[in-house]
Every structure is written in C-alpha cells, then in structure tokens.
Design a protein around this motif. Structure first.
Motif, PDB file in Angstrom:
ATOM      1  N   GLU A 102       6.577   4.759   0.734  1.00 63.86           N
ATOM      2  CA  GLU A 102       6.277   6.238   0.827  1.00 63.86           C
ATOM      3  C   GLU A 102       6.932   6.311  -0.681  1.00 63.86           C
ATOM      4  O   GLU A 102       8.172   6.116  -0.676  1.00 63.86           O
ATOM      5  CB  GLU A 102       6.975   6.729   2.167  1.00 63.86           C
ATOM      6  CG  GLU A 102       6.860   8.160   1.961  1.00 63.86           C
ATOM      7  CD  GLU A 102       7.398   8.973   3.294  1.00 63.86           C
ATOM      8  OE1 GLU A 102       8.086  10.027   3.166  1.00 63.86           O
ATOM      9  OE2 GLU A 102       7.198   8.292   4.284  1.00 63.86           O
ATOM     10  N   ARG A 153       1.278   4.854   1.300  1.00 65.85           N
ATOM     11  CA  ARG A 153       0.673   5.901   2.408  1.00 65.85           C
ATOM     12  C   ARG A 153       0.962   7.218   2.192  1.00 65.85           C
ATOM     13  O   ARG A 153       0.326   8.100   2.848  1.00 65.85           O
ATOM     14  CB  ARG A 153       0.896   5.416   3.560  1.00 65.85           C
ATOM     15  CG  ARG A 153       2.691   5.368   3.979  1.00 65.85           C
ATOM     16  CD  ARG A 153       2.743   5.077   5.441  1.00 65.85           C
ATOM     17  NE  ARG A 153       4.153   5.808   5.662  1.00 65.85           N
ATOM     18  CZ  ARG A 153       4.539   5.860   7.111  1.00 65.85           C
ATOM     19  NH1 ARG A 153       3.641   5.436   8.009  1.00 65.85           N
ATOM     20  NH2 ARG A 153       5.643   6.311   7.187  1.00 65.85           N
ATOM     21  N   LYS A 154       1.979   7.445   1.352  1.00 62.59           N
ATOM     22  CA  LYS A 154       2.218   8.934   0.960  1.00 62.59           C
ATOM     23  C   LYS A 154       3.000   9.140  -0.253  1.00 62.59           C
ATOM     24  O   LYS A 154       3.895   8.295  -0.629  1.00 62.59           O
ATOM     25  CB  LYS A 154       3.013   9.481   2.384  1.00 62.59           C
ATOM     26  CG  LYS A 154       3.328  10.982   2.146  1.00 62.59           C
ATOM     27  CD  LYS A 154       3.645  11.581   3.477  1.00 62.59           C
ATOM     28  CE  LYS A 154       4.741  11.046   4.286  1.00 62.59           C
ATOM     29  NZ  LYS A 154       5.342  11.793   5.316  1.00 62.59           N
ATOM     30  N   LYS A 163       4.670  -0.246   4.186  1.00 60.79           N
ATOM     31  CA  LYS A 163       3.723   0.651   3.386  1.00 60.79           C
ATOM     32  C   LYS A 163       4.767   1.550   2.541  1.00 60.79           C
ATOM     33  O   LYS A 163       5.739   2.183   3.304  1.00 60.79           O
ATOM     34  CB  LYS A 163       2.916   1.550   4.377  1.00 60.79           C
ATOM     35  CG  LYS A 163       1.539   0.701   4.880  1.00 60.79           C
ATOM     36  CD  LYS A 163       0.928   1.448   5.734  1.00 60.79           C
ATOM     37  CE  LYS A 163      -0.327   0.687   6.442  1.00 60.79           C
ATOM     38  NZ  LYS A 163      -1.111   1.592   7.323  1.00 60.79           N
ATOM     39  N   ASP A 206      -1.363  12.391   1.005  1.00 60.90           N
ATOM     40  CA  ASP A 206      -1.467  11.314   2.149  1.00 60.90           C
ATOM     41  C   ASP A 206      -2.695  10.806   2.392  1.00 60.90           C
ATOM     42  O   ASP A 206      -2.543  10.041   3.551  1.00 60.90           O
ATOM     43  CB  ASP A 206      -0.755  11.906   3.466  1.00 60.90           C
ATOM     44  CG  ASP A 206      -1.212  13.377   4.182  1.00 60.90           C
ATOM     45  OD1 ASP A 206      -2.312  13.677   3.729  1.00 60.90           O
ATOM     46  OD2 ASP A 206      -0.677  13.459   5.094  1.00 60.90           O
ATOM     47  N   THR A 207      -3.641  10.788   1.891  1.00 59.59           N
ATOM     48  CA  THR A 207      -4.765  10.238   2.127  1.00 59.59           C
ATOM     49  C   THR A 207      -5.028   9.234   1.061  1.00 59.59           C
ATOM     50  O   THR A 207      -4.874   9.573  -0.297  1.00 59.59           O
ATOM     51  CB  THR A 207      -6.212  11.064   2.230  1.00 59.59           C
ATOM     52  OG1 THR A 207      -6.450  11.878   1.154  1.00 59.59           O
ATOM     53  CG2 THR A 207      -5.811  12.158   3.462  1.00 59.59           C
ATOM     54  N   ASN A 208      -5.552   7.979   1.118  1.00 63.01           N
ATOM     55  CA  ASN A 208      -5.997   7.047   0.406  1.00 63.01           C
ATOM     56  C   ASN A 208      -6.820   7.329  -0.872  1.00 63.01           C
ATOM     57  O   ASN A 208      -6.301   7.232  -2.110  1.00 63.01           O
ATOM     58  CB  ASN A 208      -6.522   5.772   1.074  1.00 63.01           C
ATOM     59  CG  ASN A 208      -5.650   5.073   1.621  1.00 63.01           C
ATOM     60  OD1 ASN A 208      -4.397   5.119   1.826  1.00 63.01           O
ATOM     61  ND2 ASN A 208      -6.307   4.109   2.664  1.00 63.01           N
ATOM     62  N   GLU A 248       0.942  -1.304  -0.157  1.00 65.29           N
ATOM     63  CA  GLU A 248       0.135   0.149   0.179  1.00 65.29           C
ATOM     64  C   GLU A 248       0.858   1.306  -0.088  1.00 65.29           C
ATOM     65  O   GLU A 248       1.793   1.475   0.605  1.00 65.29           O
ATOM     66  CB  GLU A 248      -0.876  -0.036   1.330  1.00 65.29           C
ATOM     67  CG  GLU A 248      -1.660   1.149   1.479  1.00 65.29           C
ATOM     68  CD  GLU A 248      -2.540   1.081   2.756  1.00 65.29           C
ATOM     69  OE1 GLU A 248      -2.874   2.233   2.992  1.00 65.29           O
ATOM     70  OE2 GLU A 248      -2.567   0.115   3.375  1.00 65.29           O
TER      71      GLU A 248
END
Length: 80
Positions: A63, A4-5, A61, A21-23, A2
């Motif tokens: 970045e 995440r940012k 996650k 930074d939001t899905n 995933e």
C-alpha cells in the motif's frame, strides 16, 4: 509484490484524500506518472506536487501512501 492501493493526501486539505485501489487504475496511473518526490501529477483534474512517499505491506501486498501539495494554477499564472 503487488500494489493494492495508492492513497494521496494533501496536508493542507486532509478531507480531499484520493484513493486508487483497482489494478486497472493503479496500472494506468503508474504508466502515466512517475511516482517520485517533487514530480507533478494530476489527480481529479487538479495538479499536485509529490512531497513524500511511504510504503506499507499488508498480507504481502503493498500500500503506497503519498503526501502531495496542491498547485494553484490560477495563483501561479504568469502575468504579462
């Protein structure tokens, strides 16, 4: 994994870092723009060229760190 940012940094203006930074915003951005070197993207009503992309993994996650260069549309405007 995933994401995440995503952090966008312009080397000529490090004070103006853009962070997604939001899905929902990450998904929307990645659906709209290809995140590849030399691609042109829009951030906060300004155009940038992607110069480099790197990735960090924290707690399983991703970045994404993106170096961009501002495109001055007024300076690059063709003259008649």
């Amino acid at each position: 994994m995933e994401i995440r940012k995503i952090t966008f940094t312009d080397s000529k203006n490090t004070e103006n870092t853009v962070v997604i930074d939001t899905n929902e915003n990450i998904s929307s951005f990645l659906e709209t723009f290809r995140l590849e070197v030399d691609e042109v993207i829009e951030l906060n009503d300004a155009m940038y060229t992607v110069k480099a992309i790197s990735e960090k993994v924290i707690d399983a996650k991703n970045e994404i760190l993106v170096d961009v260069e501002f495109i001055d549309l007024i300076e690059n405007q063709p003259t008649a």
